[in-house]
Design a protein around this motif. Structure first.
Motif: not given
Length: 267
Positions: A176, A180, A183, A188, A190, A193
């Motif tokens: 996680n 991030m 980003n 954005r 996750t 993705s």
């Protein structure tokens, strides 16, 4: 005695050790989870309110249950790491390592001179000198895991060099936070993705070549386990103490409501 070898022996035998996380202050949760059959307990001092006394109580429960107690410290701080190791932790997970130099700092914190900067105060680590202190200090890497957590894109360029550092036992991926860290202002990400999954595939490929064991921390799902074993993960740490409480509570409430519905009873 020392419990880390129960994990490392499993990995050496081609088996997959499985652990779980605790973040609440109660050592009874550690005792209960260890009793479920987990190989180790990840005691999380980074994303929780537990203090050093709580960590020590969790480590007491781990030793009583015969499982390894691995502590994720709040930061790459040799002062904090020193005291946790002296409590008898079987390993340290250092979060958010982003460079070779930061990994070198982590390795130094878990090793005595001349290999590091850890101060001499073993105490509970060697059962108050009832275990062989000289053997413990001479074989730090046998008794203590020094784990670098991969949770930022910056560290990938240094992974091979970090794996070659004396005193680094292995790695754990935090999917996680890693996602991030990808980003941008425009996008954005996750952990689910496609771009993040591609990064995880690349990390797995790099780590497999280093020969150092690596694991992953996350919420259990069948797909999660399949994905990470496919990437070569040697160990898994699944779910937090609060997950079991919340999921168990929801399951009981759902079942009760279904029974009340069948009886025509309002609630």
């Amino acid at each position: 005695m020392f419990n880390l070898q129960k994990i490392t022996d499993k990995i050496a035998a081609g088996k997959v050790p499985v652990g779980s996380h605790v973040g609440f202050d109660s050592p009874f949760l550690t005792e209960a989870l260890a009793g479920c059959g987990f190989d180790f307990i990840w005691i999380d001092a980074e994303h929780s309110a537990i203090d050093k006394k709580d960590i020590q109580n969790h480590l007491l429960a781990c030793r009583a249950a015969g499982v390894a107690g691995i502590v994720r410290v709040p930061w790459n701080d040799h002062v904090f790491i020193k005291s946790v190791l002296d409590m008898g932790a079987d390993g340290i997970i250092v979060p958010m390592v982003r460079s070779l130099e930061e990994a070198r700092t982590a390795a130094a914190a878990t090793h005595y001179p001349p290999n590091g900067v850890r101060g001499m105060g073993t105490r509970r680590a060697v059962n108050y000198s009832m275990w062989d202190k000289a053997e413990y200090t001479a074989n730090e890497d046998k008794h203590i895991w020094t784990i670098v957590q991969i949770e930022h894109v910056d560290v990938v360029k240094d992974l091979e060099a970090i794996a070659a550092l004396p005193g680094i036992s292995g790695f754990v991926i935090g999917p996680n936070d890693y996602a991030m860290s990808m980003n941008t202002q425009e996008h954005r990400y996750t952990a689910a993705s496609p771009e993040a999954k591609s990064e995880f595939d690349r990390i797995g490929e790099i780590l497999r070549k280093t020969g150092k064991p690596f694991g992953v921390s996350g919420a259990y799902s069948e797909q999660f386990v399949k994905d990470w074993l496919g990437r070569g993960a040697n160990w898994l740490c699944m779910n937090f103490d609060f997950n079991y409480i919340v999921n168990g509570g929801k399951a009981v409430l759902k079942g009760t409501h279904e029974t009340l519905d069948a009886l025509g009873q309002a609630y």
